[in-house]
Design a protein around this motif. Sequence first.
Motif, mmCIF file in Angstrom:
data_model
loop_
_atom_site.group_PDB
_atom_site.id
_atom_site.type_symbol
_atom_site.label_atom_id
_atom_site.label_comp_id
_atom_site.label_asym_id
_atom_site.label_seq_id
_atom_site.Cartn_x
_atom_site.Cartn_y
_atom_site.Cartn_z
ATOM 1 N N SER A 101 0.829 -1.200 0.000
ATOM 2 C CA SER A 101 0.000 0.000 0.000
ATOM 3 C C SER A 101 0.865 1.252 0.000
ATOM 4 C CB SER A 101 -0.930 0.002 1.223
ATOM 5 O OG SER A 101 -1.996 -0.892 1.042
ATOM 6 N N ARG A 109 -5.563 1.477 -5.748
ATOM 7 C CA ARG A 109 -6.769 2.230 -6.116
ATOM 8 C C ARG A 109 -7.368 1.722 -7.422
ATOM 9 N NH1 ARG A 109 -3.799 6.440 -3.494
ATOM 10 N NH2 ARG A 109 -2.780 7.141 -5.395
ATOM 11 N N ALA A 164 -8.478 -5.238 4.322
ATOM 12 C CA ALA A 164 -9.127 -3.964 4.634
ATOM 13 C C ALA A 164 -8.202 -3.040 5.417
ATOM 14 C CB ALA A 164 -10.406 -4.222 5.428
ATOM 15 N N GLN A 167 -4.918 -2.091 2.924
ATOM 16 C CA GLN A 167 -5.191 -1.363 1.693
ATOM 17 C C GLN A 167 -5.903 -0.038 1.948
ATOM 18 O OE1 GLN A 167 -5.685 -5.591 -0.531
ATOM 19 N NE2 GLN A 167 -6.873 -3.947 -1.446
ATOM 20 N N HIS A 168 -6.519 0.093 3.102
ATOM 21 C CA HIS A 168 -7.166 1.361 3.459
ATOM 22 C C HIS A 168 -6.184 2.528 3.349
ATOM 23 C CE1 HIS A 168 -9.840 4.090 5.738
ATOM 24 N NE2 HIS A 168 -8.720 4.537 6.290
ATOM 25 N N TYR A 169 -4.930 2.299 3.710
ATOM 26 C CA TYR A 169 -3.946 3.382 3.730
ATOM 27 C C TYR A 169 -3.590 3.870 2.323
ATOM 28 C CZ TYR A 169 -3.475 2.526 8.684
ATOM 29 O OH TYR A 169 -3.748 2.403 10.024
ATOM 30 N N ASP A 171 -6.024 3.306 -0.440
ATOM 31 C CA ASP A 171 -7.278 3.683 -1.081
ATOM 32 C C ASP A 171 -7.879 4.956 -0.494
ATOM 33 O OD1 ASP A 171 -6.874 1.338 -2.455
ATOM 34 O OD2 ASP A 171 -8.308 0.175 -1.298
ATOM 35 N N PHE A 172 -7.635 5.203 0.795
ATOM 36 C CA PHE A 172 -8.166 6.392 1.471
ATOM 37 C C PHE A 172 -7.029 7.288 1.970
ATOM 38 C CE2 PHE A 172 -11.609 3.418 1.420
ATOM 39 C CZ PHE A 172 -12.751 4.186 1.278
#
Length: 204
Positions: A101, A109, A164, A167-169, A171-172
């Motif tokens: 990530s 993304r 989750a 990958q949050h770091y 995607d967001f």
Amino acid sequence: MTEHARPATRIQAKNRAAILEAALTVFSEKGYGGATVQEIARTANLSKANLLYYFPSKAAIYRALLDSLLENWLAPLRALDPAGNPREEILRYVRRKLEMSRALPRESRLFAGEMLAGAPVMGETLSGDLRALVDDKAAVIGAWAEAGRIAPVDPHHLIFAIWALTQHYADFDVQVRAVLGGARSPFDEADAFLSDLFTRLLRP
């Protein structure tokens, strides 16, 4: 892409790589629907006609990117070793996913965009090869739990949680940095937090 019997020349390989690199930027920023072949060509510093020599359509470029991405994205899960120390193997997987990530946010993304669109390109792969791999590694994790080597845990949902939480770091990223304050990088803190979180969760 037009197929040739002869191996690609250095220039051809360079141009193909430039197209895929440019497409990754454009698709990750604008999504499949917002991207155009003209913009990808311009970003790659190639003419549209030159780009279409290598890839016949926007869809072909997108598919090539996703195929390459999925192979790289799943490599850390494939590396989960049934003969290894369970907690070390799972924590290594968490760290590798978090590092991906950090290093590959555009790829993350792009994949997220495909999922949010309903996986029009990757649907069969998700329910085929991806499902088989996840089932195989979930069985490994389940066996570790049954043997008392880690705490009881639903192995599929453990894998989903790792996806989750790492990958949050990517995607967001905008949201994370806004909450933490400007240019502050979240990854070192995230590594320590997730390592502690999963160590506690998995401790028998």
